[in-house]
Structures are given as C-alpha cells and as structure tokens.
Design a protein around this motif. Structure first.
Motif, PDB file in Angstrom:
ATOM      1  N   ARG A 165     -24.505  -7.616   5.325  1.00  0.00           N
ATOM      2  CA  ARG A 165     -24.047  -8.818   4.668  1.00  0.00           C
ATOM      3  C   ARG A 165     -24.643  -8.900   3.258  1.00  0.00           C
ATOM      4  NH1 ARG A 165     -25.151 -13.055   9.663  1.00  0.00           N
ATOM      5  NH2 ARG A 165     -23.919 -11.927  11.243  1.00  0.00           N
ATOM      6  N   TRP A 166     -24.097  -9.827   2.465  1.00  0.00           N
ATOM      7  CA  TRP A 166     -24.577 -10.041   1.094  1.00  0.00           C
ATOM      8  C   TRP A 166     -25.455 -11.291   1.102  1.00  0.00           C
ATOM      9  CZ3 TRP A 166     -23.830 -13.719  -2.902  1.00  0.00           C
ATOM     10  CH2 TRP A 166     -24.208 -13.283  -4.177  1.00  0.00           C
ATOM     11  N   HIS A 167     -26.739 -11.110   0.836  1.00  0.00           N
ATOM     12  CA  HIS A 167     -27.699 -12.215   0.901  1.00  0.00           C
ATOM     13  C   HIS A 167     -27.603 -12.937   2.251  1.00  0.00           C
ATOM     14  CE1 HIS A 167     -29.339 -12.523  -3.280  1.00  0.00           C
ATOM     15  NE2 HIS A 167     -28.261 -11.808  -3.542  1.00  0.00           N
ATOM     16  N   LYS A 168     -27.400 -12.150   3.309  1.00  0.00           N
ATOM     17  CA  LYS A 168     -27.279 -12.656   4.681  1.00  0.00           C
ATOM     18  C   LYS A 168     -26.088 -13.598   4.869  1.00  0.00           C
ATOM     19  CE  LYS A 168     -32.270 -12.334   5.504  1.00  0.00           C
ATOM     20  NZ  LYS A 168     -33.493 -13.043   5.957  1.00  0.00           N
ATOM     21  N   ARG A 169     -25.111 -13.516   3.992  1.00  0.00           N
ATOM     22  CA  ARG A 169     -23.938 -14.382   4.055  1.00  0.00           C
ATOM     23  C   ARG A 169     -22.675 -13.548   4.257  1.00  0.00           C
ATOM     24  NH1 ARG A 169     -24.355 -18.798  -0.756  1.00  0.00           N
ATOM     25  NH2 ARG A 169     -22.609 -19.644   0.445  1.00  0.00           N
TER      26      ARG A 169
ATOM     27  N   ALA B 222     -22.118  -9.935 -10.829  1.00  0.00           N
ATOM     28  CA  ALA B 222     -21.186  -8.969 -11.412  1.00  0.00           C
ATOM     29  C   ALA B 222     -20.880  -7.835 -10.436  1.00  0.00           C
ATOM     30  CB  ALA B 222     -21.763  -8.412 -12.707  1.00  0.00           C
ATOM     31  N   GLU B 223     -21.901  -7.353  -9.737  1.00  0.00           N
ATOM     32  CA  GLU B 223     -21.697  -6.263  -8.777  1.00  0.00           C
ATOM     33  C   GLU B 223     -20.852  -6.730  -7.596  1.00  0.00           C
ATOM     34  OE1 GLU B 223     -21.621  -2.580  -7.193  1.00  0.00           O
ATOM     35  OE2 GLU B 223     -22.352  -3.156  -9.184  1.00  0.00           O
ATOM     36  N   LEU B 224     -21.059  -7.984  -7.165  1.00  0.00           N
ATOM     37  CA  LEU B 224     -20.253  -8.503  -6.058  1.00  0.00           C
ATOM     38  C   LEU B 224     -18.792  -8.601  -6.462  1.00  0.00           C
ATOM     39  CD1 LEU B 224     -20.029  -9.739  -3.240  1.00  0.00           C
ATOM     40  CD2 LEU B 224     -20.537 -11.971  -4.255  1.00  0.00           C
TER      41      LEU B 224
END
Length: 454
Positions: free
Chosen positions: A123-127, A316-318
């Motif tokens: 996940r991204w930042h646990k989200r 930006a990467e997301l």
C-alpha cells in the motif's frame, strides 16, 4: 498464500469441478447469484459451470463458443463423465440467462477480495489507492446494439460499429478491477466523469484516488472530499496557476483556495448546498527533465495537504503511477481482446464485459500470489505471461498429478515473467507497419454487393 491455493485446487479436483473452480469457487458464484442461484437445476450448464465455461472463453485466444464447449467436453471425458453435445445452443441459452447483477457482483467480489489480503507494504502510506480511467469498446453491428449503444455520429449508417464508453476503478496495489461502468458513448451525461460518479460508492473513507485532469472539476473534487476520500489529479490546463499566491509550503509547492462555482445542471440543489463554499487544495509543480518526453511541466492538485507526511516528490511519484491504469486497460482490451466484444444483444454484451473483468481479476490474483512468493510487486509481473501460463497449466487439473507439485511450478513460472523496467522510455508516435491499401467503408455493405453484382 500458496497453501490456500493448493487447497482450492485439491478441493476442485475432489469435487470434480471444472478447470476454473480453483480460481473461482462455486460458493463464490452462488453468493453473487443470491436469490437467482436456483436457476438451471439439473442442467449440465448450472450457474457455476456456465460461469466457468464463460471464463475459459474470455481467457482463450479463440473466443468462439465452439472452442468453449469443446473445452467442456474435453473435461467431462477426462473425468469419465458423459460428453455433452458439441452444439453451442444450450451453452448460449444458459449464458443468456445469466443475470447482469450477478456478473457485476462477481467483478466486485474478485476485485475487493484480493485487495483485502494484500500485505501492508504494497500500500501507499498504508492507504488504499485507486486509479480511475476510461476507454471505449465496440461490438457487432446489430439493430439491438445500435439502438442502445449507437455508433459515432460522424459515421454513415451501416459503416460503423456500436460503441460504448467504459470507466474502470483499479486497485493500485494489485491491479484488480474494483468497480466498472458501461454506458453510451455520446449524449448528455455520458462522459467519463459522469460514469465515475455512479461508481463512487466503492470508495471508502481514507482511500486515495489518482485520476487524470478530465476528473479535476471543482464539484468532483468536493464530492470525493465529502466522502472522506483524498484525490491526486493533474490540474486542468485552463485553470490559472501562480505559485506566488497562496500559502507557500516549499519550492513549487503551495496551498490555494478554489471558490465554489455555480451549480451544474446534473447536480441536485440539496447536494450542491451541502458542499463547502471553497476548497483548500495543494498544488505541486512537477518538472520533467527527461529528454524525449512531450510533457516538460505539469501541476498536480491534491487534497493531501501535509507536506511533512506527504512530501512533494512522493505526490509526484504517485501521480506518475497513474499510468498503471493505462497499462491495465491495455491488458484488458489487447491481451484479453475486450476491445471488440462479440455478442449481438446489449444484455449479452454487458455480461461479456463483466466476465472479461472477472477473468482479468482471477489472473491478477495469481500474479499477486506469485509476486508475494518471490518477494516482488504485482505490477512487476507480466499479465500476458501469467495468462499464457494459466492456459497451459489448467488442463493438468484433469490429471492425477498432486496439486502440491504443479501448483508450485505454476506460481514459480508466473513469477519468472517480469516486465521490463523502463521508466523513462520514450518512442515516436508513428507506425512502422503499413496499413492495407483498401478504401474505408463509406456506404452500407449491401450497396457494395449490389454494385459488384451488376
């Protein structure tokens, strides 16, 4: 995760279930059917068998009903059962009886079920992050299809194909389809953002949605924020940008306020009144230094306002990973051949669309299993390689080889097919292969035939 998969294969073999039962159990199918689960009792084409044969048809390079029924006959003979008729009529009748809500529910079940099992590090930042994108599909030129999904207005009658617009919500972590909608291509409230509004029920508070600038309208951002959903979107080119204004958070990073526009016609007065008078948003300028890229600079807008928890470079990467939605649509339309469906009535077209998404989700489940076993990310595994491997391995389910032997080989084979790591690749937008030197059809086929017969 490999243990449960081996157990599912062993159970499918004990119960003499069809090939795809190890990927989608009969219990899951009946759960999606709900009150319609009693259909076709005593038939060869029960709900589960019809779904499994339909899935094999979607995953096969030969999408014909004849090939799908031949696979069923092969399985029945290998199991010592009486072969069914090779005539496709019974299968097509059973497929026509599939309820659309059940097929749609199978998409949701297979997509969300896998995402609930993903490791936290995926996940991204646990989200949970969802990426949304739209496209179009075509279908056979029949009066029924033309009535519900008319061809483009610029094409003459008899010279085009019925066309439908689709919008798909993908999971960024595992790539599965969480929700999807299909609608008319032209007319009022038929755009991608309108279709996406019908899918927002699948978003939960705390989710992050990554979309392109087509979805960057004030009302769309406000509706998502009202659901507790954060957004990362490219700013529309017609909106003014001045980084000297607002609250500065860093270089090319600031907070701004967008005022509430007039109520759009599609929005109810009560809904409009409940929205705030302005939105506080964060704008991040992204500069593209890579030579060969057409875009040199873009502005990303987000509701993730904390620059410490969510640094500008991570935002930006997301947004850059939004390209995964394009790749996922390519897997659906090109690899699974969903760009042109084959059914001749709208009801069957919609079911064919949903079953392609289910087949796609099942392949994604196997890719996630392989990635976890190898210690990689699911998006690093080749979808086409996974599909080819599954089609080659599934007939082994009819054999006496123990599941623990070939399941390990299957997972290892899928994990071997890693896509190329080419993040800064660029290519000219030209075609090398020449088109055939035939004129385009500009009048109905019957007129050409009458002209040739003279």
């Amino acid at each position: 995760m490999l243990g449960p998969f081996q157990a599912a294969v062993a159970k499918a073999r004990r119960e003499q279930s069809l090939l795809f039962a190890s990927l989608l159990s009969e219990e899951d199918i009946l759960e999606a059917f709900g009150s319609a689960r009693g259909l076709w009792q005593g038939w060869i084409y029960s709900p589960a068998v019809t779904i499994w044969v339909f899935l094999s048809q979607c995953m096969s390079m030969d999408h014909s009903c004849r090939d799908a029924v031949a696979r069923l006959i092969t399985w029945r003979v290998a199991r010592g059962l009486r072969p069914c008729s090779a005539d496709t009529g019974a299968y097509c009748t059973a497929r026509d009886s599939l309820p659309e809500p059940a097929c749609h529910q199978l998409v949701r079940q297979t997509g969300t079920g896998l995402e609930r099992e993903v490791p936290t590090e995926w996940r991204w930042h646990k989200r949970h992050v969802r990426v949304v994108d739209g496209s179009t599909i075509t279908m056979p030129d029949t009066p029924a299809n033309q009535a519900e999904y008319p061809q483009m207005a610029s094409q003459k009658p008899g010279c085009g194909f019925p066309i439908a617009r689709i919008v798909v919500v993908f999971s960024l972590s595992v790539g599965t389809v969480l929700e999807a909608a299909l609608g008319r291509y032209g007319g009022k409230q038929t755009g991608e953002n309108s279709l996406f509004r019908t899918l927002q029920h699948c978003l939960d508070p705390g989710d992050v949605v990554v979309v392109d600038r087509y979805f960057s309208g004030w009302c769309d951002l406000a509706l998502l924020q009202a659901r507790g959903v954060d957004v990362v979107v490219r700013k529309h080119q017609l909106r003014h940008t001045d980084f000297r204004e607002g609250k500065r958070l860093g270089k090319d990073d600031h907070l701004v306020c967008w005022s509430k526009p007039q109520r759009p016609q599609w929005m109810r007065r009560k809904t409009y009144a409940a929205l705030p008078h302005e939105l506080t948003l964060r704008e991040v300028r992204v500069r593209v230094a890579q030579k060969g890229f057409r875009t040199k600079e873009l502005v990303v807008v987000t509701t993730l306002l904390d620059p410490v928890e969510y640094p500008a470079d991570e935002i930006a990467e997301l947004y850059r990973r939004r390209w995964q939605a394009e790749l996922n649509l390519r897997s659906l339309k090109t690899v699974l051949q969903m760009d042109h469906l084959r059914c001749k009535t709208p009801h069957r077209v919609r079911n064919e669309f949903f079953m392609h998404l289910v087949a796609y989700n099942l392949i994604r489940r196997l890719m996630a299993l392989s990635a976890q076993e190898k210690g990689t990310q699911p998006w690093q595994v080749s979808f086409k390689g996974a599909l080819q491997t599954v089609n080659a391995f599934l007939p082994i389910l009819c054999s006496n080889i123990p599941p623990e032997e070939w399941c390990t080989a299957l997972v290892a084979s899928v994990a071997t097919h890693i896509v190329g790591d080419r993040p800064d690749r660029y290519e000219p937008r030209v075609k090398k292969r020449r088109a055939k030197e035939y004129d385009l059809m500009n009048k109905p086929r019957a007129e050409y035939q009458r002209q040739m017969a003279k």
